[in-house]
Design a protein around this motif. Structure first.
Motif, PDB file in Angstrom:
ATOM      1  N   HIS A  48      16.129  23.006  47.837  1.00 44.77           N
ATOM      2  CA  HIS A  48      14.997  22.288  48.426  1.00 44.77           C
ATOM      3  C   HIS A  48      14.799  22.639  49.894  1.00 44.77           C
ATOM      4  CE1 HIS A  48      17.312  19.545  51.033  1.00 44.77           C
ATOM      5  NE2 HIS A  48      18.263  19.769  50.148  1.00 44.77           N
ATOM      6  N   ALA A  49      15.836  23.154  50.548  1.00 43.77           N
ATOM      7  CA  ALA A  49      15.698  23.503  51.966  1.00 43.77           C
ATOM      8  C   ALA A  49      14.619  24.551  52.178  1.00 43.77           C
ATOM      9  CB  ALA A  49      17.035  24.014  52.505  1.00 43.77           C
ATOM     10  N   ALA A  50      14.466  25.443  51.218  1.00 44.98           N
ATOM     11  CA  ALA A  50      13.567  26.585  51.374  1.00 44.98           C
ATOM     12  C   ALA A  50      12.166  26.328  50.835  1.00 44.98           C
ATOM     13  CB  ALA A  50      14.160  27.812  50.682  1.00 44.98           C
ATOM     14  N   THR A 152      18.762  12.740  46.628  1.00 43.09           N
ATOM     15  CA  THR A 152      19.679  12.259  47.662  1.00 43.09           C
ATOM     16  C   THR A 152      19.401  13.019  48.956  1.00 43.09           C
ATOM     17  OG1 THR A 152      21.406  13.876  47.128  1.00 43.09           O
ATOM     18  CG2 THR A 152      21.498  11.755  45.980  1.00 43.09           C
ATOM     19  N   TRP A 153      19.706  12.382  50.090  1.00 41.83           N
ATOM     20  CA  TRP A 153      19.549  13.023  51.398  1.00 41.83           C
ATOM     21  C   TRP A 153      20.703  12.563  52.274  1.00 41.83           C
ATOM     22  CZ3 TRP A 153      17.057  16.948  53.398  1.00 41.83           C
ATOM     23  CH2 TRP A 153      16.961  17.081  54.789  1.00 41.83           C
ATOM     24  N   GLN A 156      22.882  10.012  50.674  1.00 37.72           N
ATOM     25  CA  GLN A 156      22.333   8.706  50.319  1.00 37.72           C
ATOM     26  C   GLN A 156      21.282   8.844  49.218  1.00 37.72           C
ATOM     27  OE1 GLN A 156      23.544   5.771  51.667  1.00 37.72           O
ATOM     28  NE2 GLN A 156      25.027   7.242  52.515  1.00 37.72           N
ATOM     29  N   PRO A 157      21.406   8.069  48.132  1.00 33.87           N
ATOM     30  CA  PRO A 157      20.414   8.154  47.052  1.00 33.87           C
ATOM     31  C   PRO A 157      19.065   7.605  47.489  1.00 33.87           C
ATOM     32  CG  PRO A 157      21.931   6.351  46.643  1.00 33.87           C
ATOM     33  CD  PRO A 157      22.466   7.089  47.841  1.00 33.87           C
ATOM     34  N   ARG A 158      18.029   8.176  46.893  1.00 32.05           N
ATOM     35  CA  ARG A 158      16.670   7.711  47.141  1.00 32.05           C
ATOM     36  C   ARG A 158      16.137   7.124  45.847  1.00 32.05           C
ATOM     37  NH1 ARG A 158      14.770  13.316  50.108  1.00 32.05           N
ATOM     38  NH2 ARG A 158      14.671  12.529  52.244  1.00 32.05           N
ATOM     39  N   ALA A 192       7.033   6.689  51.952  1.00 27.05           N
ATOM     40  CA  ALA A 192       8.440   6.827  51.576  1.00 27.05           C
ATOM     41  C   ALA A 192       8.588   8.125  50.776  1.00 27.05           C
ATOM     42  CB  ALA A 192       8.882   5.626  50.732  1.00 27.05           C
ATOM     43  N   PRO A 193       9.732   8.793  50.872  1.00 23.62           N
ATOM     44  CA  PRO A 193      10.958   8.439  51.601  1.00 23.62           C
ATOM     45  C   PRO A 193      10.887   8.698  53.098  1.00 23.62           C
ATOM     46  CG  PRO A 193      11.244  10.567  50.562  1.00 23.62           C
ATOM     47  CD  PRO A 193       9.896  10.062  50.116  1.00 23.62           C
ATOM     48  N   TYR A 194       9.728   9.103  53.612  1.00 20.76           N
ATOM     49  CA  TYR A 194       9.503   9.238  55.041  1.00 20.76           C
ATOM     50  C   TYR A 194       8.016   9.089  55.283  1.00 20.76           C
ATOM     51  CZ  TYR A 194      10.210  13.748  52.705  1.00 20.76           C
ATOM     52  OH  TYR A 194      10.277  14.743  51.764  1.00 20.76           O
ATOM     53  N   GLY A 195       7.637   9.083  56.574  1.00 26.30           N
ATOM     54  CA  GLY A 195       6.234   8.838  56.886  1.00 26.30           C
ATOM     55  C   GLY A 195       5.820   9.505  58.177  1.00 26.30           C
ATOM     56  N   PRO A 196       4.727   9.047  58.779  1.00 30.89           N
ATOM     57  CA  PRO A 196       4.183   9.715  59.972  1.00 30.89           C
ATOM     58  C   PRO A 196       5.182   9.862  61.107  1.00 30.89           C
ATOM     59  CG  PRO A 196       2.625   8.105  59.123  1.00 30.89           C
ATOM     60  CD  PRO A 196       3.894   7.924  58.339  1.00 30.89           C
ATOM     61  N   ALA A 197       6.055   8.887  61.289  1.00 34.48           N
ATOM     62  CA  ALA A 197       7.021   8.955  62.382  1.00 34.48           C
ATOM     63  C   ALA A 197       7.987  10.125  62.231  1.00 34.48           C
ATOM     64  CB  ALA A 197       7.800   7.646  62.482  1.00 34.48           C
ATOM     65  N   ASP A 198       8.108  10.649  61.020  1.00 33.41           N
ATOM     66  CA  ASP A 198       9.002  11.774  60.758  1.00 33.41           C
ATOM     67  C   ASP A 198       8.302  13.122  60.925  1.00 33.41           C
ATOM     68  OD1 ASP A 198      11.323  10.148  59.825  1.00 33.41           O
ATOM     69  OD2 ASP A 198       9.882   9.553  58.276  1.00 33.41           O
ATOM     70  N   GLY A 199       7.033  13.106  61.298  1.00 34.44           N
ATOM     71  CA  GLY A 199       6.318  14.344  61.568  1.00 34.44           C
ATOM     72  C   GLY A 199       5.809  15.074  60.343  1.00 34.44           C
TER      73      GLY A 199
END
Length: 257
Positions: A48-50, A152-153, A156-158, A192-199
């Protein structure tokens, strides 16, 4: 529209007249030869990194069903992430989760600028031109980006399965989330699992919010879209949410799925 292996983007169904333009920035894990694989192991290049595994397959199914143009990135986000502005640290990350990216360590301004010219600028310009052509043709439409994320990230499970992300313009996300209970058994959440604050909403802000287009970013947990059957089912579920939402915003919907 496709060219050689090192082209930054591909456009499918450029003449589609449906109610959306579909974007998949992280569709490919291809690393052009001059970057020598960025020093990554084969496992890292497939991870998933790539790229966003499964995202392009779902995006293509949705684009076909909606008669929507689709643009996808054809170079790994580790060379340059097309969903990040060139100045962002994670546009060319030295590390992502547990994976070190040796080929991105210590890049100078000249090396960074070369990647912007090769990857980011052509993709952003092609998307801008695609949206402008649709506007000039008199079409009303939304911008929909498709991504996937890991179960997971950092260990931690999502639990979230589908994320409906937005920036300042919440119109399309609100309309989708209002119907999320219609998809039985799916855990669907806002930003989720992230949003605008995460860019992560760069494409939405640059090509959607700034141009007044209704827009949304859809994140799919990648273990749920691992097979063609999973991708078929997920695309149908998303269309069942997206099509009524587009109609609510007075966008014409053709749903062939």
């Amino acid at each position: 529209m496709a060219g050689n292996d090192d082209d930054a983007f591909e456009i499918l169904s450029a003449g589609g007249t449906g109610p959306a333009v579909i974007v998949c920035e992280h569709a490919s894990n291809h690393i052009p030869a001059e970057y020598h694989g960025l020093g990554l192991s084969e496992d890292a290049r497939q991870s998933h990194a790539a790229w966003d595994p499964g995202a392009e397959a779902v995006a293509r199914r949705m684009a076909m069903a909606l008669d929507a143009p689709m643009i996808s990135g054809r170079i790994s986000r580790l060379v340059h992430d097309c969903n990040r502005p060139p100045g962002a640290p994670d546009a060319m990350p030295e590390r992502t989760e547990f994976i070190e990216v040796p080929g991105n360590v210590g890049l100078d301004a000249t090396a960074r600028a070369a990647r912007v010219r090769q990857v980011y600028d052509p993709f952003a310009r092609a998307l801008t031109n695609l949206l402008d052509r649709r506007r000039k043709a008199g079409h009303r439409f939304a911008l929909v980006t498709i991504h996937s994320f890991t179960p997971t990230w950092l260990g931690q499970p999502r639990d979230v399965e589908v994320g409906i992300l937005h920036d300042d313009d919440t119109r399309l996300a609100d309309a989708i989330l209002a119907r999320s209970a219609d998809i039985s058994g799916r855990r669907i959440e806002r930003n989720a699992p992230y949003g605008p604050a995460d860019g992560v909403t760069h494409t939405l802000r640059l090509h959607g919010v700034a141009g007044g287009l209704p827009n949304v970013m859809i994140e799919l947990r990648n273990d749920l879209i691992a097979t063609p059957a999973d991708q078929d089912g997920t695309a149908r579920e998303l269309l069942d949410l997206l099509c009524p939402a587009l109609a609510e915003l007075k966008l014409v919907v053709t749903h062939d799925a």
